[in-house]
Design an enzyme around this catalytic site. Sequence first.
Site, PDB file in Angstrom:
ATOM      1  N   ASP A  66       0.844  -1.199   0.000  1.00  0.00           N
ATOM      2  CA  ASP A  66       0.000   0.000   0.000  1.00  0.00           C
ATOM      3  C   ASP A  66       0.873   1.241   0.000  1.00  0.00           C
ATOM      4  O   ASP A  66       1.979   1.194   0.530  1.00  0.00           O
ATOM      5  CB  ASP A  66      -0.789   0.061   1.322  1.00  0.00           C
ATOM      6  CG  ASP A  66      -2.189  -0.461   1.186  1.00  0.00           C
ATOM      7  OD1 ASP A  66      -2.417  -1.230   0.247  1.00  0.00           O
ATOM      8  OD2 ASP A  66      -3.036  -0.112   2.025  1.00  0.00           O
ATOM      9  N   TYR A  68       2.079   4.722   1.611  1.00  0.00           N
ATOM     10  CA  TYR A  68       2.055   5.248   2.982  1.00  0.00           C
ATOM     11  C   TYR A  68       0.832   6.149   3.126  1.00  0.00           C
ATOM     12  O   TYR A  68       0.437   6.835   2.183  1.00  0.00           O
ATOM     13  CB  TYR A  68       3.315   6.062   3.274  1.00  0.00           C
ATOM     14  CG  TYR A  68       4.588   5.248   3.281  1.00  0.00           C
ATOM     15  CD1 TYR A  68       4.817   4.283   4.254  1.00  0.00           C
ATOM     16  CD2 TYR A  68       5.573   5.452   2.322  1.00  0.00           C
ATOM     17  CE1 TYR A  68       5.995   3.541   4.275  1.00  0.00           C
ATOM     18  CE2 TYR A  68       6.758   4.714   2.335  1.00  0.00           C
ATOM     19  CZ  TYR A  68       6.959   3.764   3.316  1.00  0.00           C
ATOM     20  OH  TYR A  68       8.120   3.040   3.324  1.00  0.00           O
ATOM     21  N   PHE A  79       7.722   1.923  -1.245  1.00  0.00           N
ATOM     22  CA  PHE A  79       8.747   2.116  -0.205  1.00  0.00           C
ATOM     23  C   PHE A  79       9.328   3.535  -0.166  1.00  0.00           C
ATOM     24  O   PHE A  79      10.108   3.853   0.725  1.00  0.00           O
ATOM     25  CB  PHE A  79       9.893   1.092  -0.333  1.00  0.00           C
ATOM     26  CG  PHE A  79       9.442  -0.317  -0.086  1.00  0.00           C
ATOM     27  CD1 PHE A  79       9.227  -0.767   1.215  1.00  0.00           C
ATOM     28  CD2 PHE A  79       9.191  -1.180  -1.139  1.00  0.00           C
ATOM     29  CE1 PHE A  79       8.781  -2.068   1.454  1.00  0.00           C
ATOM     30  CE2 PHE A  79       8.748  -2.484  -0.903  1.00  0.00           C
ATOM     31  CZ  PHE A  79       8.548  -2.926   0.397  1.00  0.00           C
ATOM     32  N   HIS A 189      10.257  -9.303   4.869  1.00  0.00           N
ATOM     33  CA  HIS A 189       9.978  -7.885   4.603  1.00  0.00           C
ATOM     34  C   HIS A 189      10.960  -7.011   5.394  1.00  0.00           C
ATOM     35  O   HIS A 189      11.386  -7.381   6.490  1.00  0.00           O
ATOM     36  CB  HIS A 189       8.538  -7.594   5.044  1.00  0.00           C
ATOM     37  CG  HIS A 189       8.004  -6.302   4.542  1.00  0.00           C
ATOM     38  ND1 HIS A 189       8.263  -5.097   5.161  1.00  0.00           N
ATOM     39  CD2 HIS A 189       7.215  -6.017   3.468  1.00  0.00           C
ATOM     40  CE1 HIS A 189       7.651  -4.131   4.493  1.00  0.00           C
ATOM     41  NE2 HIS A 189       7.012  -4.653   3.470  1.00  0.00           N
TER      42      HIS A 189
END
Length: 223
Positions: A66, A68, A79, A189
């Site tokens: 998703d 931020y 990211f 992750h």
Amino acid sequence: MGKIVIEESWKEKLADEFEKPYFKELSEFVRKEYVNETVYPAPKYVFRAFDLCPFDKVKVVILGQDPYHGVGQANGLSFAVDEKTKNPPSLQNIFKEIESDLGEPLRNRSGDLSRWAVQGVLLLNATLTVRAHMAGSHQGKGWEQFTDAVIRVLSEQREHLVFILWGNYARQKGAHIDRSKHLVIESAHPSPFSAANGFFGSKPFSKANEYLIEHEERPIDWL
């Protein structure tokens, strides 16, 4: 969203998707959200990952989930965050792994990451929009189907790409990539909750570059 404003090569490759009922419903949903709510990223950045990295220029795909959902963060690249925003923990861990993997200090600590995108790194989130302060609020509305199509067309029509899949969500989304003609790098992750369980030390950046060089592509300058 109104008219689809996306880089021309992607517009052509994904033309069928834009005509499907789910995408029309998704467009209407997102358009209303932008009118009635605070939604990230800014509309001009929804397709930024594609705009900076045309279809034939893609070398590496880094899959996120998703955008931020905080103020001044999402900028259309997985990211990544806006230039002026503090780097979030996952990105800080990505930078740590780059330094450890490549054995050199980063020259550029900006969280914007467009410097990677213009070199051929498609920084793709599974969901391209989100309501402010509501993580996952635009999941299940059609974006996942659209980004599955992106991965599929890359897997089918390109060769020797590197797909970097961090965490279970990305692994599942990348399950159908043709591994006979692409390199798939998987690990935990980079989030602080899981980075120590296999992200640190996984060396995705050097592995990606070795593969690109092996296939006569210019490596990515991650630093």
